[in-house]
Design a protein around this motif. Structure first.
Motif, PDB file in Angstrom:
ATOM      1  N   ILE A 116       2.537  13.004 -69.863  1.00  8.79           N
ATOM      2  CA  ILE A 116       2.320  14.193 -69.033  1.00  8.79           C
ATOM      3  C   ILE A 116       1.218  15.056 -69.624  1.00  8.79           C
ATOM      4  CG2 ILE A 116       3.361  16.344 -68.207  1.00  8.79           C
ATOM      5  CD1 ILE A 116       6.023  14.875 -68.039  1.00  8.79           C
ATOM      6  N   SER A 117       1.206  15.204 -70.940  1.00  5.55           N
ATOM      7  CA  SER A 117       0.173  16.028 -71.577  1.00  5.55           C
ATOM      8  C   SER A 117      -1.222  15.440 -71.367  1.00  5.55           C
ATOM      9  CB  SER A 117       0.463  16.179 -73.072  1.00  5.55           C
ATOM     10  OG  SER A 117       0.244  14.964 -73.773  1.00  5.55           O
ATOM     11  N   LEU A 118      -1.332  14.115 -71.397  1.00  4.76           N
ATOM     12  CA  LEU A 118      -2.636  13.490 -71.161  1.00  4.76           C
ATOM     13  C   LEU A 118      -3.064  13.622 -69.704  1.00  4.76           C
ATOM     14  CD1 LEU A 118      -2.750  10.215 -73.290  1.00  4.76           C
ATOM     15  CD2 LEU A 118      -3.815  12.412 -73.727  1.00  4.76           C
ATOM     16  N   ILE A 119      -2.117  13.542 -68.794  1.00  7.17           N
ATOM     17  CA  ILE A 119      -2.449  13.743 -67.381  1.00  7.17           C
ATOM     18  C   ILE A 119      -2.984  15.163 -67.176  1.00  7.17           C
ATOM     19  CG2 ILE A 119      -1.471  13.958 -65.061  1.00  7.17           C
ATOM     20  CD1 ILE A 119       0.477  11.701 -65.838  1.00  7.17           C
ATOM     21  N   LEU A 120      -2.325  16.145 -67.799  1.00  7.82           N
ATOM     22  CA  LEU A 120      -2.791  17.530 -67.723  1.00  7.82           C
ATOM     23  C   LEU A 120      -4.191  17.667 -68.317  1.00  7.82           C
ATOM     24  CD1 LEU A 120       0.312  19.740 -68.612  1.00  7.82           C
ATOM     25  CD2 LEU A 120      -1.076  19.881 -66.554  1.00  7.82           C
ATOM     26  N   LEU A 121      -4.424  16.980 -69.433  1.00  4.87           N
ATOM     27  CA  LEU A 121      -5.729  17.048 -70.085  1.00  4.87           C
ATOM     28  C   LEU A 121      -6.825  16.487 -69.183  1.00  4.87           C
ATOM     29  CD1 LEU A 121      -7.523  17.566 -72.559  1.00  4.87           C
ATOM     30  CD2 LEU A 121      -6.879  15.285 -73.394  1.00  4.87           C
ATOM     31  N   VAL A 122      -6.574  15.337 -68.567  1.00  2.00           N
ATOM     32  CA  VAL A 122      -7.575  14.719 -67.694  1.00  2.00           C
ATOM     33  C   VAL A 122      -7.871  15.620 -66.501  1.00  2.00           C
ATOM     34  CG1 VAL A 122      -7.997  12.781 -66.141  1.00  2.00           C
ATOM     35  CG2 VAL A 122      -7.041  12.368 -68.410  1.00  2.00           C
ATOM     36  N   ILE A 123      -6.816  16.185 -65.902  1.00  2.00           N
ATOM     37  CA  ILE A 123      -7.014  17.077 -64.750  1.00  2.00           C
ATOM     38  C   ILE A 123      -7.820  18.306 -65.158  1.00  2.00           C
ATOM     39  CG2 ILE A 123      -5.840  18.588 -63.109  1.00  2.00           C
ATOM     40  CD1 ILE A 123      -3.538  16.553 -63.087  1.00  2.00           C
ATOM     41  N   ALA A 124      -7.463  18.902 -66.302  1.00  2.00           N
ATOM     42  CA  ALA A 124      -8.166  20.099 -66.767  1.00  2.00           C
ATOM     43  C   ALA A 124      -9.628  19.803 -67.073  1.00  2.00           C
ATOM     44  CB  ALA A 124      -7.465  20.661 -68.004  1.00  2.00           C
ATOM     45  N   LEU A 125      -9.899  18.657 -67.690  1.00  2.00           N
ATOM     46  CA  LEU A 125     -11.287  18.286 -67.991  1.00  2.00           C
ATOM     47  C   LEU A 125     -12.093  18.055 -66.716  1.00  2.00           C
ATOM     48  CD1 LEU A 125     -10.840  15.864 -71.034  1.00  2.00           C
ATOM     49  CD2 LEU A 125     -11.777  18.188 -71.066  1.00  2.00           C
ATOM     50  N   ALA A 126     -11.476  17.408 -65.729  1.00  2.00           N
ATOM     51  CA  ALA A 126     -12.186  17.138 -64.470  1.00  2.00           C
ATOM     52  C   ALA A 126     -12.521  18.441 -63.753  1.00  2.00           C
ATOM     53  CB  ALA A 126     -11.336  16.242 -63.578  1.00  2.00           C
ATOM     54  N   LEU A 127     -11.558  19.361 -63.685  1.00  2.00           N
ATOM     55  CA  LEU A 127     -11.810  20.642 -63.022  1.00  2.00           C
ATOM     56  C   LEU A 127     -12.794  21.497 -63.818  1.00  2.00           C
ATOM     57  CD1 LEU A 127      -8.199  21.520 -61.819  1.00  2.00           C
ATOM     58  CD2 LEU A 127     -10.099  20.671 -60.453  1.00  2.00           C
ATOM     59  N   SER A 128     -12.732  21.406 -65.145  1.00  2.00           N
ATOM     60  CA  SER A 128     -13.683  22.149 -65.977  1.00  2.00           C
ATOM     61  C   SER A 128     -15.099  21.638 -65.762  1.00  2.00           C
ATOM     62  CB  SER A 128     -13.301  22.026 -67.454  1.00  2.00           C
ATOM     63  OG  SER A 128     -12.043  22.625 -67.707  1.00  2.00           O
ATOM     64  N   ALA A 129     -15.235  20.321 -65.543  1.00  2.00           N
ATOM     65  CA  ALA A 129     -16.558  19.754 -65.286  1.00  2.00           C
ATOM     66  C   ALA A 129     -17.165  20.341 -64.018  1.00  2.00           C
ATOM     67  CB  ALA A 129     -16.456  18.233 -65.177  1.00  2.00           C
ATOM     68  N   VAL A 130     -16.315  20.632 -63.024  1.00  2.00           N
ATOM     69  CA  VAL A 130     -16.803  21.257 -61.788  1.00  2.00           C
ATOM     70  C   VAL A 130     -17.383  22.640 -62.097  1.00  2.00           C
ATOM     71  CG1 VAL A 130     -16.145  22.145 -59.518  1.00  2.00           C
ATOM     72  CG2 VAL A 130     -15.182  19.985 -60.357  1.00  2.00           C
ATOM     73  N   PHE A 131     -16.670  23.416 -62.914  1.00  2.00           N
ATOM     74  CA  PHE A 131     -17.166  24.743 -63.287  1.00  2.00           C
ATOM     75  C   PHE A 131     -18.467  24.642 -64.072  1.00  2.00           C
ATOM     76  CE2 PHE A 131     -12.817  26.171 -62.384  1.00  2.00           C
ATOM     77  CZ  PHE A 131     -13.063  27.388 -61.774  1.00  2.00           C
ATOM     78  N   VAL A 132     -18.538  23.656 -64.967  1.00  2.00           N
ATOM     79  CA  VAL A 132     -19.746  23.496 -65.778  1.00  2.00           C
ATOM     80  C   VAL A 132     -20.944  23.157 -64.894  1.00  2.00           C
ATOM     81  CG1 VAL A 132     -20.861  22.054 -67.526  1.00  2.00           C
ATOM     82  CG2 VAL A 132     -18.525  22.861 -67.878  1.00  2.00           C
ATOM     83  N   LEU A 133     -20.755  22.214 -63.979  1.00  2.00           N
ATOM     84  CA  LEU A 133     -21.865  21.768 -63.132  1.00  2.00           C
ATOM     85  C   LEU A 133     -22.266  22.848 -62.120  1.00  2.00           C
ATOM     86  CD1 LEU A 133     -20.763  18.073 -62.504  1.00  2.00           C
ATOM     87  CD2 LEU A 133     -22.544  18.892 -64.049  1.00  2.00           C
ATOM     88  N   ARG A 134     -21.269  23.478 -61.484  1.00  2.00           N
ATOM     89  CA  ARG A 134     -21.569  24.488 -60.480  1.00  2.00           C
ATOM     90  C   ARG A 134     -22.039  25.798 -61.100  1.00  2.00           C
ATOM     91  NH1 ARG A 134     -22.578  22.982 -55.620  1.00  2.00           N
ATOM     92  NH2 ARG A 134     -21.917  25.025 -54.863  1.00  2.00           N
ATOM     93  N   GLY A 135     -21.588  26.066 -62.308  1.00  2.00           N
ATOM     94  CA  GLY A 135     -21.963  27.328 -62.945  1.00  2.00           C
ATOM     95  C   GLY A 135     -23.189  27.231 -63.829  1.00  2.00           C
ATOM     96  N   GLY A 136     -23.717  26.009 -64.011  1.00  2.00           N
ATOM     97  CA  GLY A 136     -24.892  25.844 -64.859  1.00  2.00           C
ATOM     98  C   GLY A 136     -24.670  26.356 -66.270  1.00  2.00           C
TER      99      GLY A 136
END
Length: 281
Positions: free
Chosen positions: A256-276
């Motif tokens: 469960i902790s790894l699933i949370l980590l993968v989801i958080a990393l994927a959503l964080s990547a959206v912020f990184v790409l969209r926020g420059g």
């Protein structure tokens, strides 16, 4: 001296960040006897009838909380920054920041009092919405916005201070040029300040997302205070806790902790790409 500070930080990161993460990775792909289990632990937790409701609770909470942070924190920071009276601006920043001085558990205990219509100073407002008892207030359907309000109350002040500092770093020449061109306060905020705050807003989103996916203290305390009206597996972190300490299944908890980590990393990547976030000016 600087190497000493970096070395201490590196040691703590390795001890309490990297090594536990690697151990969780090991547990997630092994069984109770230490043998390789492949994706069995992930299949087990994803098939658990409690998993999807817990994921839905966390997702709804994150949507409400992140939307409130991005919109209201940015608006409040810009509003405070426009105040010319220094003492008033400083006072407002202090007032916004003070709730963050309370630890998470202390904050929830305070909100337990506020959410009880029979004792709360906002009891009249709660009764206006047809909520006449504490049990009616904390039914699971009401919890995502309640947790979002609690998180905003405790965390928004610190981000307002950070955003205020970022606004101070905007060149006065840029602001003055906008005013000479005839831009008013709202036009300056929309066309100048907000675009220049984009990276900071992205950073706030990433950090808040990382904290939000770890939702645990609030539902756990409410579960204990409400005699399990709030389920003890309301969030994914609570479900992982149940796997580890009620079912003695640390492998499932690690999955469960790894699933949370993968989801958080994927959503964080959206912020990184969209926020420059890592773009150079």
């Amino acid at each position: 001296m600087s190497y000493g500070f970096v070395a201490l930080y590196t040691a703590l990161t390795l001890a309490f960040g990297v090594l536990p993460a690697l151990y969780a990775l090991y547990l997630a792909f092994t069984d109770a006897d230490g043998g390789f289990a492949g994706l069995a632990n992930f299949t087990k937790v994803l098939g658990d009838f409690r998993f999807l409701p817990a994921a839905g609770h966390v997702a709804l909470y994150l949507v409400i909380w992140l939307a409130a942070l991005i919109v209201l924190v940015t608006a409040l920071a810009v509003l405070v920054h426009t105040i010319r009276l220094r003492w008033l601006s400083s006072t407002l920043r202090l007032i916004f920041y003070l709730p963050g001085a309370l630890a998470g558990a202390s904050s929830v205990l305070l909100w337990l009092f506020l959410l009880d219509p029979t004792a709360s100073p906002i009891g009249g407002l709660l009764r206006l919405f047809g909520l006449d008892s504490f049990v009616q207030v904390i039914v699971p359907g009401n919890l995502p916005p309640i947790f979002a309000v609690i998180a905003f109350w405790t965390g928004a002040g610190g981000w307002i201070v950070i955003m205020y500092g970022a606004l101070n770093n905007i060149s006065a020449d840029v602001i003055e040029a906008a005013r000479i061109d005839g831009a008013g306060r709202w036009q300056t905020a929309w066309h100048i300040q907000l675009p220049l705050l984009r990276k900071w807003i992205s950073y706030m989103g990433i950090m808040s997302l990382a904290a939000g996916t770890q939702l645990f203290v609030e539902p756990q305390l409410l579960s204990q205070a409400s005699n399990a009206i709030v389920p003890n597996d309301y969030s994914l972190n609570q479900l992982a806790y149940q796997y580890a300490f009620q079912q003695n299944d640390f492998n499932g908890a690690a999955a469960i902790s790894l699933i949370l980590l993968v989801i958080a990393l994927a959503l964080s990547a959206v912020f990184v790409l969209r926020g420059g976030l890592f773009e150079t000016d």
